[in-house]
Design a protein around this motif. Structure first.
Motif, PDB file in Angstrom:
ATOM      1  N   GLU A  50       0.879  -1.188  -0.120  1.00 52.79           N
ATOM      2  CA  GLU A  50      -0.076   0.052  -0.123  1.00 52.79           C
ATOM      3  C   GLU A  50       0.838   1.216  -0.033  1.00 52.79           C
ATOM      4  N   PHE A 274      -5.389  10.368   8.668  1.00 57.48           N
ATOM      5  CA  PHE A 274      -5.936   9.238   7.863  1.00 57.48           C
ATOM      6  C   PHE A 274      -7.332   9.486   7.657  1.00 57.48           C
ATOM      7  N   ALA A 277      -8.162  11.394   4.574  1.00 56.07           N
ATOM      8  CA  ALA A 277      -7.219  11.224   3.356  1.00 56.07           C
ATOM      9  C   ALA A 277      -7.731  10.646   2.597  1.00 56.07           C
ATOM     10  N   THR A 278      -7.426  10.699   1.178  1.00 58.83           N
ATOM     11  CA  THR A 278      -7.868  10.042   0.182  1.00 58.83           C
ATOM     12  C   THR A 278      -6.734  10.121  -0.985  1.00 58.83           C
ATOM     13  N   VAL A 282      -3.551   8.629   1.349  1.00 53.42           N
ATOM     14  CA  VAL A 282      -3.711   7.705   1.911  1.00 53.42           C
ATOM     15  C   VAL A 282      -2.437   6.616   1.754  1.00 53.42           C
ATOM     16  N   ASN A 283      -1.994   6.648   0.470  1.00 54.08           N
ATOM     17  CA  ASN A 283      -0.642   5.697   0.656  1.00 54.08           C
ATOM     18  C   ASN A 283       0.690   6.494   1.105  1.00 54.08           C
ATOM     19  N   ILE A 286       0.534   5.721   4.671  1.00 55.00           N
ATOM     20  CA  ILE A 286       0.860   4.210   4.963  1.00 55.00           C
ATOM     21  C   ILE A 286       2.469   4.212   4.895  1.00 55.00           C
TER      22      ILE A 286
ATOM     23  N   LEU B 192      -3.159   0.299  10.550  1.00 57.55           N
ATOM     24  CA  LEU B 192      -2.597   0.567   8.857  1.00 57.55           C
ATOM     25  C   LEU B 192      -2.742  -0.877   8.381  1.00 57.55           C
ATOM     26  N   PHE B 195      -6.055  -1.960   7.575  1.00 57.17           N
ATOM     27  CA  PHE B 195      -6.865  -1.305   6.541  1.00 57.17           C
ATOM     28  C   PHE B 195      -6.192  -1.676   5.396  1.00 57.17           C
ATOM     29  N   THR B 199      -8.523  -3.262   2.396  1.00 52.44           N
ATOM     30  CA  THR B 199      -8.660  -2.456   1.233  1.00 52.44           C
ATOM     31  C   THR B 199      -8.265  -3.464  -0.028  1.00 52.44           C
ATOM     32  N   ASN B 204     -11.863   0.085  -1.615  1.00 50.70           N
ATOM     33  CA  ASN B 204     -11.359   1.167  -0.810  1.00 50.70           C
ATOM     34  C   ASN B 204     -12.148   1.690   0.262  1.00 50.70           C
ATOM     35  N   ILE B 286      -8.614   4.978  12.648  1.00 51.95           N
ATOM     36  CA  ILE B 286      -8.256   4.829  11.277  1.00 51.95           C
ATOM     37  C   ILE B 286      -8.989   3.609  10.472  1.00 51.95           C
TER      38      ILE B 286
END
Lengths: 317, 359
Positions: A50, A274, A277-278, A282-283, A286, B192, B195, B199, B204, B286
């Motif tokens: 990710e 987070f 975030a879009t 997001v990446n 991460i 994370l 997530f 995902t 998403n 998150i």
């Protein structure tokens, strides 16, 4: 504790009579163990997969517009700064507490005192954040002002002082309180394991209590204290909510502890950004989480390596 | 490792030489001197505008100095240093008490205002000002923690059984080491991970309580493994051997002999691991997020949880700020009560279900 050292291999392994139940049960147990290794590998793998879009993206697309390194660097500085303050404050205190509970407190209430210190570990981090924001930060405002007036020749206290007290210094102190029980629990365990013969020999030769501790306890407990401090460091590096609540800043990398524009930490930055975030944001977050994972992994592996060199001592409890 | 501890005591080489006198302070003299120092500190503080903080700071410094200097003069420097260290070590313990007492006092002070029936029976659905409660968040926390426990306990327990009963060689060492390393994973990283996992699997926009439960499991499994392993190791080998001697298969020995013997410790360990994750905020923040209504299905849609609820009530208060702050502090208080109750429960389990072995 002698039973813990007894060999656990059963004597029945020479003549193998494998029943189906045995095979299924042993397989399930082994499978669970392997599954845990897979989870840890999975944590790394999924984070990397990710994070890749952010690592490979062109510099302008990453939030901030100047590339991933430029985005993460102040956060790394903030993370390390807060954790190091916490470590410097907490380690001497934790050693003192451990000595007090193991060798100074009245025998009758020593166990209860150890339990009271452990209570500090039971309080959720979000509550520490509340406390830091509502109590500690306002209390520290005069100190911030004083430091800015008198110590501004030290880069750490260059000022100008924050008026709210929501600074890296406050965060470091809250983190110190949070890791105090971790370090002191491990220090207590090693101190109490110092060989009784050494201690009694020192006392019998006329040593005072402090001389006994200096000669028999501290040398024995040194590596345990170091390992405990590193476990505390790992915890402080990854602490999220307390930092996210207290710290108001989001500034550039600076060592200045008392301004209101400190850099945030990796973990709190993720927690705060987070939910909104879009896309590549997001990446990027991460990817910063991956950096945090690698830092804490390194610190923890080093700590575990030091702990494991002492075969008879388990740091997890 | 401990070779340096074997160096012979070097008392005679102490820099000040042997004790000069055998005079000793009377038994309660140090305490009296210390209290006198604190009284002096209070006086000093009163001169510069009285405050509790400065009284304590001045008092501790002056008290320590009084004890040290008197003891050094009367009893000699070695005894003086000993008394100095006693003061310092006790002060360290006292310093650690300050945040604990202050924190508990603050949370009680601010949290009791809204600790009423409404808080436990109302959700935040269509509440913008006063009123409302954490009914939805408390249920969400219970459900997510329960799912996390259901995931973690079998995996953790079987791994511990493997490590103690079956494991050999490199695989055992690798699992032990990495379980230890896993205890240090930052909670936000676990979030994370969950997530990223969901995902990749479901796209998403997937949000569900199970994401939070998986994140909490990553934090919980190593704790369960470590505590179970320690407990299983304590089961005397004679019990296993007696069972084998009677021709009982190994797996039945584990299920019928080892686990029942260790059940108290296992219960304690699991309870403590639940206490460890019930207050986790970051991974839930998150993954699961927050809603105002009640969602009891952990496999579909966002859920409210108590720590996240507290966080948002504090950091994003609406127009009726005080109502939001009150709810935040009450949520923090309820959270502490949860964790303390779990800790006490763990102690009770280990006390009342302890096996009656001869040790």
């Amino acid at each position: 504790m002698t039973a813990t050292k007894a060999p656990t291999e059963p004597p029945s392994q020479q003549r193998v009579v494998r029943r189906p139940g045995d095979r299924v049960f042993a397989g399930t147990a082994k499978g669970s163990g392997i599954f845990i290794l897979l989870v840890l590998a999975g944590v790394a793998a999924f984070l990397i997969s990710e994070a890749l879009p952010a690592i490979t993206a062109s510099a302008e697309d990453v939030p901030g517009g100047e590339g991933l390194g430029h985005y993460v660097w102040p956060l790394i500085v903030g993370t390390l700064l807060g954790a190091v303050i916490a470590l410097l404050v907490a380690t001497p205190l934790a050693v003192g507490i451990a000595l007090y509970v193991t060798y100074y407190a009245p025998r009758r209430i020593a166990a209860a005192m150890g339990y009271v210190i452990d209570l500090l570990a039971a309080i959720p981090s979000v509550v520490y954040g509340f406390w830091g924001l509502a109590v500690l930060a306002p209390q520290l405002v005069p100190f911030h002002q004083w430091a800015a007036d008198n110590l501004s020749w030290i880069p750490l206290f260059a000022g100008p002082a924050s008026a709210s007290g929501r600074t890296m210094l406050t965060v470091g102190l809250v983190l110190a309180v949070m890791i105090l029980p971790i370090i002191s629990a491990i220090a207590r365990e090693v101190f109490s394991q110092a060989p009784a013969l050494h201690r009694e020999a020192a006392l019998a030769l006329g040593a005072t209590r402090w001389e006994m501790i200096k000669m028999a306890v501290l040398p024995y407990g040194k590596s345990g204290v170091i390992a405990g401090a590193m476990l505390g460091l790992g915890r402080a590096l990854g602490e999220t909510m307390a930092v996210a609540i207290i710290l108001s800043g989001g500034g550039a990398a600076t060592l200045n502890l008392i301004t209101s524009s400190n850099p945030s930490t990796i973990a709190s930055n993720i927690a705060l950004k987070f939910p909104e975030a879009t896309g590549l944001g997001v990446n990027t977050l991460i990817a910063s989480g991956l950096v945090l994972f690698l830092i804490t992994l390194a610190v923890n592996m080093l700590a575990r390596y030091i702990v494991n060199r002492r075969a008879d001592f388990s740091g997890a409890n | 490792m401990s070779t340096d501890t074997r160096s012979e005591p070097r008392l005679a080489a102490s820099p000040e030489g042997p004790v000069r006198s055998h005079r000793r302070l009377p038994r309660f003299a140090p305490l009296g001197l210390y209290l006198a120092g604190i009284a002096l500190g209070a006086g000093l503080s009163a001169l510069t505008g009285f405050s509790v903080t400065s009284t304590v700071v001045y008092g501790v410094i002056l008290g320590t100095a009084a004890v040290y200097l008197t003891s050094r003069t009367v009893e000699g420097s070695r005894k003086g240093t000993d008394r100095l260290v006693t003061c310092l070590v006790t002060t360290a313990f006292g310093i650690a008490m300050i945040p604990l007492v202050s924190l508990v006092y603050t949370v009680l002070d601010k949290g009791l205002a809204r600790l009423d029936g409404d808080f436990f029976s109302n959700s935040m659905y269509r509440v913008v000002g006063e009123g409302g409660g954490a009914y939805h968040a408390i249920l969400g926390t219970l459900i997510i923690t329960l799912v996390a426990t259901v995931i973690s306990v079998p995996i953790g327990l079987f791994t511990a059984i493997y490590l103690v009963e079956y494991g050999t060689g490199r695989l055992k060492r690798a699992i032990t080491f990495f379980v230890d390393v896993m205890t240090g994973i930052p909670s936000i990283v676990a979030g994370l991970f969950a997530f990223a996992l969901f995902t990749l699997l479901f796209g998403n926009d997937f949000r569900a309580g199970i994401m939070g439960a998986v994140a909490l499991s990553v934090l919980m499994i190593p704790v369960v493994v470590r505590s179970s392993e320690e407990v299983l190791k304590l089961v005397p080998n004679e019990l296993r051997e007696a069972s084998y001697a009677l021709g009982v298969p190994k797996w039945r020995t584990v299920v019928k002999v080892v686990l029942p013997t260790a059940i108290a410790g296992l219960g304690t360990g699991v309870t403590l691991s639940v206490a460890r994750v019930v207050g986790e905020t970051a991974p839930l923040l998150i993954t699961v997020g927050l809603i105002t209504g009640t969602n009891l299905n952990p496999f579909d849609g966002r859920m409210a949880t108590l720590p996240v609820f507290a966080f948002y009530q504090l950091t994003q208060p609406g127009t009726a700020t005080q109502a939001f702050l009150d709810r935040a502090w009450t949520a923090a208080l309820v959270l502490i009560i949860f964790v303390m109750a779990l800790n006490i429960l763990a102690r009770l389990i280990s006390r009342f279900f302890a096996p009656k072995t001869g040790r």
